[in-house]
Motif scaffolding. Structure first.
Motif, PDB file in Angstrom:
ATOM      1  N   GLU A  10      -5.277  17.048  19.894  1.00 53.02           N
ATOM      2  CA  GLU A  10      -6.160  17.955  20.629  1.00 53.02           C
ATOM      3  C   GLU A  10      -5.461  19.250  21.030  1.00 53.02           C
ATOM      4  O   GLU A  10      -6.116  20.205  21.407  1.00 53.02           O
ATOM      5  CB  GLU A  10      -6.736  17.247  21.851  1.00 53.02           C
ATOM      6  CG  GLU A  10      -7.711  16.167  21.477  1.00 53.02           C
ATOM      7  CD  GLU A  10      -8.415  15.570  22.685  1.00 53.02           C
ATOM      8  OE1 GLU A  10      -8.298  16.120  23.797  1.00 53.02           O
ATOM      9  OE2 GLU A  10      -9.071  14.533  22.493  1.00 53.02           O
ATOM     10  N   HIS A  11      -4.142  19.284  20.945  1.00 53.66           N
ATOM     11  CA  HIS A  11      -3.405  20.489  21.327  1.00 53.66           C
ATOM     12  C   HIS A  11      -3.203  21.438  20.147  1.00 53.66           C
ATOM     13  O   HIS A  11      -3.458  22.625  20.257  1.00 53.66           O
ATOM     14  CB  HIS A  11      -2.056  20.117  21.947  1.00 53.66           C
ATOM     15  CG  HIS A  11      -1.327  21.293  22.497  1.00 53.66           C
ATOM     16  ND1 HIS A  11      -0.279  21.881  21.842  1.00 53.66           N
ATOM     17  CD2 HIS A  11      -1.513  22.008  23.624  1.00 53.66           C
ATOM     18  CE1 HIS A  11       0.150  22.902  22.550  1.00 53.66           C
ATOM     19  NE2 HIS A  11      -0.570  23.001  23.639  1.00 53.66           N
ATOM     20  N   ARG A  36      -1.915  12.479  25.008  1.00 54.52           N
ATOM     21  CA  ARG A  36      -3.062  12.370  25.911  1.00 54.52           C
ATOM     22  C   ARG A  36      -2.802  11.238  26.875  1.00 54.52           C
ATOM     23  O   ARG A  36      -2.175  10.241  26.535  1.00 54.52           O
ATOM     24  CB  ARG A  36      -4.354  12.089  25.134  1.00 54.52           C
ATOM     25  CG  ARG A  36      -4.948  13.350  24.574  1.00 54.52           C
ATOM     26  CD  ARG A  36      -6.299  13.165  23.920  1.00 54.52           C
ATOM     27  NE  ARG A  36      -7.248  12.485  24.768  1.00 54.52           N
ATOM     28  CZ  ARG A  36      -8.132  11.606  24.317  1.00 54.52           C
ATOM     29  NH1 ARG A  36      -8.185  11.296  23.052  1.00 54.52           N
ATOM     30  NH2 ARG A  36      -8.975  11.036  25.134  1.00 54.52           N
ATOM     31  N   SER A  51      -7.383  10.689  30.726  1.00 51.92           N
ATOM     32  CA  SER A  51      -7.424  11.268  29.369  1.00 51.92           C
ATOM     33  C   SER A  51      -7.103  12.766  29.322  1.00 51.92           C
ATOM     34  O   SER A  51      -7.536  13.466  28.427  1.00 51.92           O
ATOM     35  CB  SER A  51      -8.749  10.961  28.653  1.00 51.92           C
ATOM     36  OG  SER A  51      -9.803  11.737  29.158  1.00 51.92           O
ATOM     37  N   GLY A  53      -4.479  16.125  28.976  1.00 50.72           N
ATOM     38  CA  GLY A  53      -3.396  16.457  28.066  1.00 50.72           C
ATOM     39  C   GLY A  53      -2.054  16.159  28.703  1.00 50.72           C
ATOM     40  O   GLY A  53      -1.852  16.425  29.887  1.00 50.72           O
ATOM     41  N   CYS A  73       1.016  14.871  32.876  1.00 50.94           N
ATOM     42  CA  CYS A  73      -0.419  15.051  32.657  1.00 50.94           C
ATOM     43  C   CYS A  73      -0.868  16.372  33.277  1.00 50.94           C
ATOM     44  O   CYS A  73      -0.593  16.639  34.452  1.00 50.94           O
ATOM     45  CB  CYS A  73      -1.204  13.886  33.255  1.00 50.94           C
ATOM     46  SG  CYS A  73      -2.987  14.034  32.987  1.00 50.94           S
TER      47      CYS A  73
END
Length: 133
Positions: A10-11, A36, A51, A53, A73
Motif C-alpha cells: 500500500e506504500h 501494515r 491496519s 501503515g 504504526c
C-alpha cells in the motif's frame, strides 16, 4: 480453500510474494520496507484492529547477527519488530542503520552567554599581557 500468495504494498505499489527467504511470515515490503499493522500479539495472528501503515524507523541486531526492522504504526503509534528477509532492499536497510549517524544523540549546547557591562553593552575580551624575557 485457496489463500493469496502475494499482496500489493500500500506504500509503494510493488507486488510482494508471501514467500520470503529467512522468515515464515512475510509482513513487510522488501522494496520500501513498509508494513501494515495487522498482527496484535504474535507474527501472523492478524488480530490487530488498526491496519495503519507501519513505517520502518530503525533496525537493530538480535543474537547471532540477525537484523530486525523496527516499525511504528502511523495510525496508533505501536512499535513492532519484524525479522528482515533475504530479499529485503539492502540499500534501504543500510539507510536505516546509518540514520542515527546523521543525527546527534546529544543536542548541541547553546552558545555561551556574553557577559554584559553594567550599561548593557557586551563586554569585550581583554587582551592578555605577554611577559618579556
Amino acid at each position: 480453500m485457496a489463500f493469496a500468495r502475494s499482496f500489493s504494498c500500500e506504500h509503494c505499489g510493488v507486488e510482494v510474494s508471501l514467500d520470503a527467504p529467512g522468515t515464515t511470515h512475510r509482513n513487510h515490503c522488501p522494496s520500501c520496507l513498509w508494513s501494515r499493522h495487522l498482527d496484535r500479539n504474535v507474527p501472523g495472528d492478524r488480530k490487530a484492529d488498526c491496519s495503519g501503515g507501519m513505517e520502518p524507523i530503525a533496525v537493530t541486531v538480535r543474537g547471532e547477527g540477525r537484523w530486525v526492522l523496527i516499525h511504528r504504526c502511523t495510525n496508533c503509534g505501536r512499535l513492532r519488530l519484524n525479522k528482515t528477509a533475504g530479499d529485503d532492499n539492502a540499500l534501504q536497510l543500510m539507510r536505516l542503520a546509518a540514520l542515527p549517524l546523521s543525527m546527534p544523540f546529544i543536542p548541541f549546547a547553546p552558545p555561551p552567554a556574553v557577559e554584559a557591562e553594567p550599561n548593557g553593552r557586551p563586554r569585550k575580551p581583554r587582551a592578555r599581557k605577554v611577559k618579556a624575557e
